[in-house]
Design a protein around this motif. Structure first.
Motif, PDB file in Angstrom:
ATOM      1  N   VAL A 274      35.131  93.902   2.896  1.00  0.00           N
ATOM      2  CA  VAL A 274      36.533  94.413   2.469  1.00  0.00           C
ATOM      3  C   VAL A 274      36.911  95.806   2.894  1.00  0.00           C
ATOM      4  N   ASP A 275      36.054  96.634   2.519  1.00  0.00           N
ATOM      5  CA  ASP A 275      36.369  98.218   2.867  1.00  0.00           C
ATOM      6  C   ASP A 275      36.494  98.338   4.657  1.00  0.00           C
ATOM      7  N   LEU A 276      35.715  97.763   5.222  1.00  0.00           N
ATOM      8  CA  LEU A 276      35.880  97.944   6.684  1.00  0.00           C
ATOM      9  C   LEU A 276      37.052  97.326   7.230  1.00  0.00           C
ATOM     10  N   VAL A 277      37.337  96.095   6.965  1.00  0.00           N
ATOM     11  CA  VAL A 277      38.778  95.366   7.123  1.00  0.00           C
ATOM     12  C   VAL A 277      39.671  96.068   6.893  1.00  0.00           C
ATOM     13  N   TYR A 278      39.824  96.692   5.515  1.00  0.00           N
ATOM     14  CA  TYR A 278      41.184  97.408   4.923  1.00  0.00           C
ATOM     15  C   TYR A 278      41.178  98.777   5.933  1.00  0.00           C
ATOM     16  N   ALA A 279      40.080  99.454   5.816  1.00  0.00           N
ATOM     17  CA  ALA A 279      40.403 100.800   6.834  1.00  0.00           C
ATOM     18  C   ALA A 279      40.632 100.430   7.958  1.00  0.00           C
ATOM     19  N   SER A 280      40.260  99.284   8.747  1.00  0.00           N
ATOM     20  CA  SER A 280      40.913  99.111  10.078  1.00  0.00           C
ATOM     21  C   SER A 280      42.226  98.881  10.253  1.00  0.00           C
ATOM     22  N   ILE A 281      42.759  98.231   9.343  1.00  0.00           N
ATOM     23  CA  ILE A 281      44.102  98.095   9.169  1.00  0.00           C
ATOM     24  C   ILE A 281      44.957  99.381   8.942  1.00  0.00           C
ATOM     25  N   LEU A 282      44.602 100.133   8.285  1.00  0.00           N
ATOM     26  CA  LEU A 282      45.117 101.651   7.907  1.00  0.00           C
ATOM     27  C   LEU A 282      45.211 102.314   9.078  1.00  0.00           C
ATOM     28  N   ILE A 283      44.033 102.199   9.754  1.00  0.00           N
ATOM     29  CA  ILE A 283      43.836 103.120  10.845  1.00  0.00           C
ATOM     30  C   ILE A 283      45.048 102.664  12.252  1.00  0.00           C
ATOM     31  N   LEU A 284      45.165 101.350  12.185  1.00  0.00           N
ATOM     32  CA  LEU A 284      45.832 100.684  12.926  1.00  0.00           C
ATOM     33  C   LEU A 284      47.408 101.313  12.688  1.00  0.00           C
ATOM     34  N   PHE A 285      47.879 101.103  11.642  1.00  0.00           N
ATOM     35  CA  PHE A 285      49.379 101.554  11.206  1.00  0.00           C
ATOM     36  C   PHE A 285      49.430 103.126  11.391  1.00  0.00           C
ATOM     37  N   GLN A 286      48.459 103.765  10.984  1.00  0.00           N
ATOM     38  CA  GLN A 286      48.119 105.099  11.289  1.00  0.00           C
ATOM     39  C   GLN A 286      48.885 105.516  12.835  1.00  0.00           C
ATOM     40  N   LYS A 287      48.157 104.772  13.834  1.00  0.00           N
ATOM     41  CA  LYS A 287      48.547 104.728  15.031  1.00  0.00           C
ATOM     42  C   LYS A 287      49.863 104.409  15.509  1.00  0.00           C
ATOM     43  N   ILE A 288      50.382 103.430  14.682  1.00  0.00           N
ATOM     44  CA  ILE A 288      51.838 102.970  15.156  1.00  0.00           C
ATOM     45  C   ILE A 288      52.994 103.818  14.838  1.00  0.00           C
ATOM     46  N   SER A 289      52.808 104.616  13.726  1.00  0.00           N
ATOM     47  CA  SER A 289      53.797 105.521  13.518  1.00  0.00           C
ATOM     48  C   SER A 289      53.592 106.689  12.311  1.00  0.00           C
ATOM     49  N   ASN A 290      54.144 107.751  12.317  1.00  0.00           N
ATOM     50  CA  ASN A 290      53.647 108.734  10.963  1.00  0.00           C
ATOM     51  C   ASN A 290      54.464 108.610   9.954  1.00  0.00           C
ATOM     52  N   MET A 291      55.423 107.344   9.929  1.00  0.00           N
ATOM     53  CA  MET A 291      56.119 106.943   8.862  1.00  0.00           C
ATOM     54  C   MET A 291      55.143 106.718   7.681  1.00  0.00           C
ATOM     55  N   PRO A 292      55.283 107.271   6.313  1.00  0.00           N
ATOM     56  CA  PRO A 292      54.356 106.565   5.222  1.00  0.00           C
ATOM     57  C   PRO A 292      54.871 105.230   4.850  1.00  0.00           C
ATOM     58  N   MET A 293      53.776 104.392   4.343  1.00  0.00           N
ATOM     59  CA  MET A 293      53.806 103.085   4.141  1.00  0.00           C
ATOM     60  C   MET A 293      53.093 102.999   2.563  1.00  0.00           C
ATOM     61  N   SER A 294      53.348 101.712   2.127  1.00  0.00           N
ATOM     62  CA  SER A 294      52.680 101.352   0.960  1.00  0.00           C
ATOM     63  C   SER A 294      51.351 100.843   0.913  1.00  0.00           C
ATOM     64  N   THR A 295      50.051 101.531   1.063  1.00  0.00           N
ATOM     65  CA  THR A 295      48.913 101.047   1.232  1.00  0.00           C
ATOM     66  C   THR A 295      48.500  99.885   0.121  1.00  0.00           C
ATOM     67  N   THR A 296      49.220 100.179  -0.891  1.00  0.00           N
ATOM     68  CA  THR A 296      48.812  99.129  -2.082  1.00  0.00           C
ATOM     69  C   THR A 296      49.482  97.727  -1.623  1.00  0.00           C
ATOM     70  N   TRP A 297      50.369  97.760  -0.967  1.00  0.00           N
ATOM     71  CA  TRP A 297      50.748  96.433  -0.454  1.00  0.00           C
ATOM     72  C   TRP A 297      49.884  95.819   0.644  1.00  0.00           C
ATOM     73  N   VAL A 298      49.494  96.654   1.599  1.00  0.00           N
ATOM     74  CA  VAL A 298      48.289  96.150   2.481  1.00  0.00           C
ATOM     75  C   VAL A 298      47.214  95.697   1.717  1.00  0.00           C
ATOM     76  N   PHE A 299      46.770  96.478   0.682  1.00  0.00           N
ATOM     77  CA  PHE A 299      45.476  96.106   0.057  1.00  0.00           C
ATOM     78  C   PHE A 299      45.593  94.806  -0.736  1.00  0.00           C
ATOM     79  N   LEU A 300      46.825  94.672  -1.127  1.00  0.00           N
ATOM     80  CA  LEU A 300      46.999  93.285  -1.947  1.00  0.00           C
ATOM     81  C   LEU A 300      47.323  92.337  -0.891  1.00  0.00           C
ATOM     82  N   GLY A 301      47.932  92.426   0.281  1.00  0.00           N
ATOM     83  CA  GLY A 301      47.994  91.301   1.341  1.00  0.00           C
ATOM     84  C   GLY A 301      46.406  90.809   1.730  1.00  0.00           C
ATOM     85  N   MET A 302      45.743  91.877   1.768  1.00  0.00           N
ATOM     86  CA  MET A 302      44.246  91.570   2.201  1.00  0.00           C
ATOM     87  C   MET A 302      43.693  90.621   1.215  1.00  0.00           C
TER      88      MET A 302
END
Length: 364
Positions: A274-302
């Motif tokens: 769970v940690d590895l998948v979630y962290a990988s998704i966060l890093i992907l979105f960090q590379k896409i743009s600097n705009m903040p996002m809700s990591t809560t929604w990413v976590f709940l989606g996973m």
């Protein structure tokens, strides 16, 4: 001595908690209306947000770690995570000429003065977290500092939910097909294998913790000057480590139930993946743009994609409605959180059309 159940506090515990919250609100209100400098008020708000933001988001970063490491004393966990926090912030400070927001605040103009709603937002977040609602700290906090970015943050967050949901369906669909017995409800892992994964989980948690800090630290440091000297950096890091210590000591607090009720998350292998998948998704979105996002929604989606896939492929005797109830409850609470955040933002835009306004415009 009986162990304290921090996920289900007693009535007396609730009274003590809300008394502290009320006192914090009273001190903040008096400081604001007595004209205390924005610098001091910002640091006070930072102290509260360090606990409230990390407390709300701890369920998605160290929640699985807490759940599977309940037998480990809280201090070694604090030493590891707190040490990494100091290193991450130290590197950000050194590489960005004193800035520690990882470029997440580049699109947010620093306020000359804080308005009242900006200052009490962390207190509101503390209350919502206590009620076990996984609210998005990005919308509640940053929305009050850059309302023009809310549409972009919403778009990126909902996209994050969908990508995390689909990713979870694929990843755990493959894992279940490879070894279906491991994901049945009555499965108990081999002790030797569990010990190996327990070691790996320390590294996966550290990986996730660093990824989350780079994404969501802006929600906390928005109350600090954009450029910090070394003494301010040391103070900020100390406060954050103190807040982290409280979270680890209380095993995540009441909101930890979001993780506790999910399938097999108490085992180290499940938590590590769970940690590895979630962290990988966060890093992907960090590379896409600097705009903040809700990591809560990413976590709940996973978690939603994972829970549905595990139920569909393994727990054939379990009622599907129960699975969708868990997933739906998380989404409902998070949606209510966004609604509350947007309502507070709209309220702030009416009361404080100018950031420096002291009295609501319609009362002038």
């Amino acid at each position: 001595m009986n162990q304290i159940d921090f996920q289900h506090p007693s009535f007396k515990d609730q009274i003590r908690f809300y008394t502290l919250v009320f006192l914090s609100f009273l001190v903040m209100s008096l400081g604001y209306y007595l004209g205390i400098s924005s610098y001091i008020l910002g640091w006070f708000a930072f102290c509260i947000s360090a606990f409230s933001v990390a407390g709300n988001d701890a369920v998605q970063t160290v929640g699985t770690f807490i759940e599977s490491k309940k037998s480990v004393h809280w201090f070694p966990k604090l030493a590891a995570l707190g040490g990494l926090l100091a290193l991450v912030f130290g590197y950000a400070w050194w590489s960005a000429s004193g800035e520690v927001h990882f470029h997440r605040l580049d699109n947010f103009t620093p306020p000359a003065e804080y308005n009242f709603l900006q200052l009490i937002a962390p207190i509101i977040l503390v209350i919502i977290t206590r009620m076990k609602s996984p609210i998005s700290t990005t919308f509640l906090i940053l929305g009050l500092f850059g309302g023009q970015n809310i549409e972009k943050m919403l778009t990126k967050s909902f996209l994050g939910y969908m990508i995390a949901f689909i990713t979870a369906l694929v990843v755990w669909g493959i894992l279940v097909k490879v070894d279906p017995k491991e994901y049945y409800d009555d499965h108990i892992p081999d002790p030797r294998t569990e010990r190996k994964w327990a070691i790996l989980q320390w590294f996966s948690t550290m990986f996730l913790w660093a990824a989350w800090l780079a994404q969501d630290a802006a929600n906390i440091v928005v109350y600090l000057p954009r450029q910090l000297n070394w003494m301010e950096l040391a103070g900020a890091v100390s406060i954050l480590i103190g807040a982290l210590g409280i979270i680890l000591y209380t095993n995540g607090g009441t909101i930890q139930e979001i993780v506790t009720e999910k399938s097999d998350i108490q085992w180290s292998k499940a938590a590590t993946i769970v940690d590895l998948v979630y962290a990988s998704i966060l890093i992907l979105f960090q590379k896409i743009s600097n705009m903040p996002m809700s990591t809560t929604w990413v976590f709940l989606g996973m978690l939603a994609g994972r829970e549905i896939m595990l139920n569909f492929l393994t727990y054939r005797d379990a009622p599907y409605l129960e699975t969708f109830r868990k997933v739906g409850k998380d989404v409902l609470l998070a949606s209510i959180g966004i609604a509350v955040s947007i309502f507070i933002f709209l309220l702030a835009s009416q009361f404080y059309p100018e950031k420096t306004s002291f009295i609501p415009k319609f009362l002038k």
